[in-house]
Design an enzyme around this catalytic site. Structure first.
Site, PDB file in Angstrom:
ATOM      1  N   ASP A 131      -0.868  22.796 -13.938  1.00  0.00           N
ATOM      2  CA  ASP A 131      -2.155  22.107 -14.083  1.00  0.00           C
ATOM      3  C   ASP A 131      -2.424  21.158 -12.912  1.00  0.00           C
ATOM      4  OD1 ASP A 131      -4.582  21.716 -15.369  1.00  0.00           O
ATOM      5  OD2 ASP A 131      -3.839  20.061 -16.597  1.00  0.00           O
ATOM      6  N   PHE A 160      -3.952  12.482 -29.959  1.00  0.00           N
ATOM      7  CA  PHE A 160      -2.866  12.048 -30.831  1.00  0.00           C
ATOM      8  C   PHE A 160      -1.998  10.976 -30.178  1.00  0.00           C
ATOM      9  CE2 PHE A 160      -3.503  16.612 -31.953  1.00  0.00           C
ATOM     10  CZ  PHE A 160      -4.141  16.376 -33.156  1.00  0.00           C
ATOM     11  N   SER A 161      -2.460  10.412 -29.086  1.00  0.00           N
ATOM     12  CA  SER A 161      -1.632   9.444 -28.379  1.00  0.00           C
ATOM     13  C   SER A 161      -2.469   8.306 -27.831  1.00  0.00           C
ATOM     14  CB  SER A 161      -0.873  10.130 -27.234  1.00  0.00           C
ATOM     15  OG  SER A 161      -1.789  10.605 -26.265  1.00  0.00           O
ATOM     16  N   ILE A 162      -1.778   7.231 -27.521  1.00  0.00           N
ATOM     17  CA  ILE A 162      -2.406   6.070 -26.902  1.00  0.00           C
ATOM     18  C   ILE A 162      -1.480   5.601 -25.783  1.00  0.00           C
ATOM     19  CG2 ILE A 162      -1.344   4.454 -28.534  1.00  0.00           C
ATOM     20  CD1 ILE A 162      -3.925   2.795 -28.375  1.00  0.00           C
ATOM     21  N   LYS A 214       3.345   5.991 -23.215  1.00  0.00           N
ATOM     22  CA  LYS A 214       2.532   6.962 -23.940  1.00  0.00           C
ATOM     23  C   LYS A 214       3.085   7.030 -25.361  1.00  0.00           C
ATOM     24  CE  LYS A 214       1.296  11.888 -23.876  1.00  0.00           C
ATOM     25  NZ  LYS A 214       1.412  13.143 -23.108  1.00  0.00           N
ATOM     26  N   GLY A 230      -5.664   9.403 -26.137  1.00  0.00           N
ATOM     27  CA  GLY A 230      -5.949  10.819 -26.256  1.00  0.00           C
ATOM     28  C   GLY A 230      -6.120  11.177 -27.717  1.00  0.00           C
ATOM     29  N   LEU A 251      -4.363   1.002 -22.312  1.00  0.00           N
ATOM     30  CA  LEU A 251      -4.882   1.563 -21.067  1.00  0.00           C
ATOM     31  C   LEU A 251      -5.786   2.757 -21.321  1.00  0.00           C
ATOM     32  CD1 LEU A 251      -1.602   1.427 -18.934  1.00  0.00           C
ATOM     33  CD2 LEU A 251      -3.371  -0.315 -19.190  1.00  0.00           C
TER      34      LEU A 251
END
Length: 530
Positions: free
Chosen positions: A136, A25-27, A43, A23, A20
């Site tokens: 945030d 260090f992540s997918i 994640k 980032g 989808l």
């Protein structure tokens, strides 16, 4: 002896599906729980690349998300640690961003804005009741559960969230997204739950008119506006907003955090709990139009900054938002740029900021505060003006090519500077000056007997060089029929420099590559009819 731990390996419990998004260090991938068939968003964090500080952030995010169970919050269902990867399994939200959905609606009123902010406040209130400050809140983190009409608003991305005790305030570090930061954070004063309410005030302002209360291209001036609470309600767009809506915004955007309204109090405000009686139900088309520009601007800014900034903070960059029609991933973008945390700010011994990893900068003490709404609208106007000039350049380029296609030398000379310079295949690598060189082709090749041809400009890129100059680069495809009735096509890459003189654009230089012949000859060498 303790019982052996249950099998928690991710692959034993979930089937991984398509990606989808990703980032630093992540997918994020869609996954299906084997035991139920339910869909989720996983994640997946590559823990080999994480620092000790990053691990702390990851654990904090998971711990906070496990505490929150609310219909207006993206829920964490599972957290699985393996040798080199950590998996966070969230709700799969498929409705995209709230702000993108609003601009696609046929009808949008003040009452709709009230319903939106109510759901946001419900999520914030739940966080605060559980000792969590999001830190945030912004449009990118406000998602819709599905594409269905009336789908619930979901608060996402707790990568910057912190845990607090009661109403305790302390300095928890510099964190958030510039346009939504509260005065106390910018002043580096102790803060707490009220920072989320300030961000809600900014969001509500945007929901009502389509642009933010605090805005400036220069971050120094933006921060000065926020610290001073310098916003207003300019005419005519605010003339049609009810006093009750403005009253709620004023209570949210109160500079003193101790006097700022709480989430629980805001939910009891008449404009929220009595919207049927108080909020206007008139369609706000100008808000929708302005919000479209706001969305486009923040996406563009985010795309640019994503390529420029590679911060160490992984957790605030990749969660769940939109990617295509039915799935979501989250990348931090905003008109006021990237999510920031104090880890991202590196100062040298002189106190200046290392701009290699962040856009944060020191705030000067004396800065003139401009009206943000007017500044924002003026900048939008400038963007529209630039867009119009780009279209002018594309149009005049098309006119020049049409003159070539039709063999109109008079029309060609009116568009070109008399001292036009060019590098082109016909000149065999030499720089040609003037238009006599081209006259030969008009008189002998591009004359009245030339067959009708068609030219297509592909991927035009216009660079504005001030008010009176521009450069355009494009791919030119030319099609024509020869005297035997055979179709020919050839391609060239062209760059043209334009200069405005006496209010008219003139081509002063061009560079054309050698033709890539699918069939046929050079750009000027068209086969005449019998």
């Amino acid at each position: 002896m303790a019982a052996p731990a249950a099998c928690t390996r991710f692959s034993d419990n979930y089937d991984i599906k398509e990606e989808l998004g990703k980032g630093a260090f992540s997918i994020v991938k869609r996954c299906v729980q084997k035991s139920t068939g339910f869909e989720f968003a996983a994640k997946i964090i590559n823990t080999k690349k994480l620092t000790a500080r990053d691990f702390q952030k990851l654990e904090r995010e998971a711990r906070i998300c496990r505490k929150l169970h609310h219909p207006n919050i993206v829920r964490l269902h599972d957290s699985i640690q393996e040798e080199n990867y950590h998996y966070l399994v969230f709700d799969l939200v498929t409705g995209g961003e709230l702000f993108e959905d609003i601009v696609a609606r046929e009808f949008y009123s003040e009452a709709d804005a009230s319903h939106c902010i109510q759901q946001i406040l419900e999520s914030v209130n739940h966080c605060h009741q559980n000792g969590v400050v999001h830190r945030d809140l912004k449009p990118e983190n406000l998602l819709l559960a599905s594409k269905a009409k009336g789908a619930a608003v979901k608060l996402a991305d707790f990568g910057l969230a912190i845990e607090v005790q009661g109403d305790h305030q302390a300095w928890f570090g510099f964190a958030g997204t510039p346009g939504y930061l509260s005065p106390e954070v910018l002043k580096k004063e102790p803060y707490g739950k009220s920072v989320d309410i300030w961000a809600c005030g900014v969001i509500l302002y945007i929901l009502l008119v389509g642009y933010p209360p605090f805005w400036d291209e220069d971050q120094h001036r933006l921060y000065s506006q926020i610290k001073a609470g310098a916003y207003d309600y300019p005419s005519p767009e605010w003339d049609t907003v009810t006093p009750e809506a403005k009253n709620l915004i004023n209570q949210m955007l109160t500079v003193n955090p101790n006097k700022r309204i709480t989430a629980a109090e805001a939910l009891k405000h008449p404009w929220i709990c009595q919207r049927e009686r108080v909020a206007s139900v008139v369609h706000r088309q100008e808000t929708v139009d302005c919000l479209k520009k706001f969305n486009a601007r923040r996406k563009l800014k985010g795309a640019i900054l994503t390529t420029m900034l590679a911060t160490r903070n992984f957790s605030s960059r990749s969660m769940i938002t939109k990617k295509g029609e039915g799935s979501q991933v989250k990348e931090s973008t905003d008109s006021s740029s990237t999510t920031l945390e104090d880890d991202d700010i590196k100062e040298d011994k002189k106190g200046t900021v290392d701009r290699s990893t962040t856009v944060v900068s020191k705030e000067p003490e004396d800065i003139r505060i401009l009206c943000p709404a007017k500044t924002y609208q003026q900048n939008i106007g400038n963007s529209q003006c630039s867009s119009a000039r780009r279209q002018e350049i594309i149009k005049i380029t098309e006119q020049l090519i049409e003159a070539i296609n039709s063999g109109d030398f008079d029309g060609y000379t009116k568009i070109c500077d008399p001292h036009l310079t060019a590098f082109e295949p016909e000149a065999l690598g030499n720089l040609v000056e003037g238009i006599d060189f081209h006259k030969f082709y008009f008189e002998n090749v591009l004359g009245k007997n030339c067959k009708a041809i068609n030219t297509t400009i592909l991927n035009p890129h216009v660079h504005l060089l001030g008010e009176e100059a521009a450069c355009i680069a494009y791919v030119r495809l030319t099609q024509y029929i020869d005297k035997q009735g055979h179709a020919h096509t050839h391609q060239s890459e062209e760059t043209r420099v334009w200069h405005k003189r006496d209010n008219k654009w003139q081509n002063v230089h061009f560079h054309r590559s050698a033709s890539a012949k699918i069939s046929g000859a050079t750009t000027f060498d068209f086969i005449p009819q019998k």
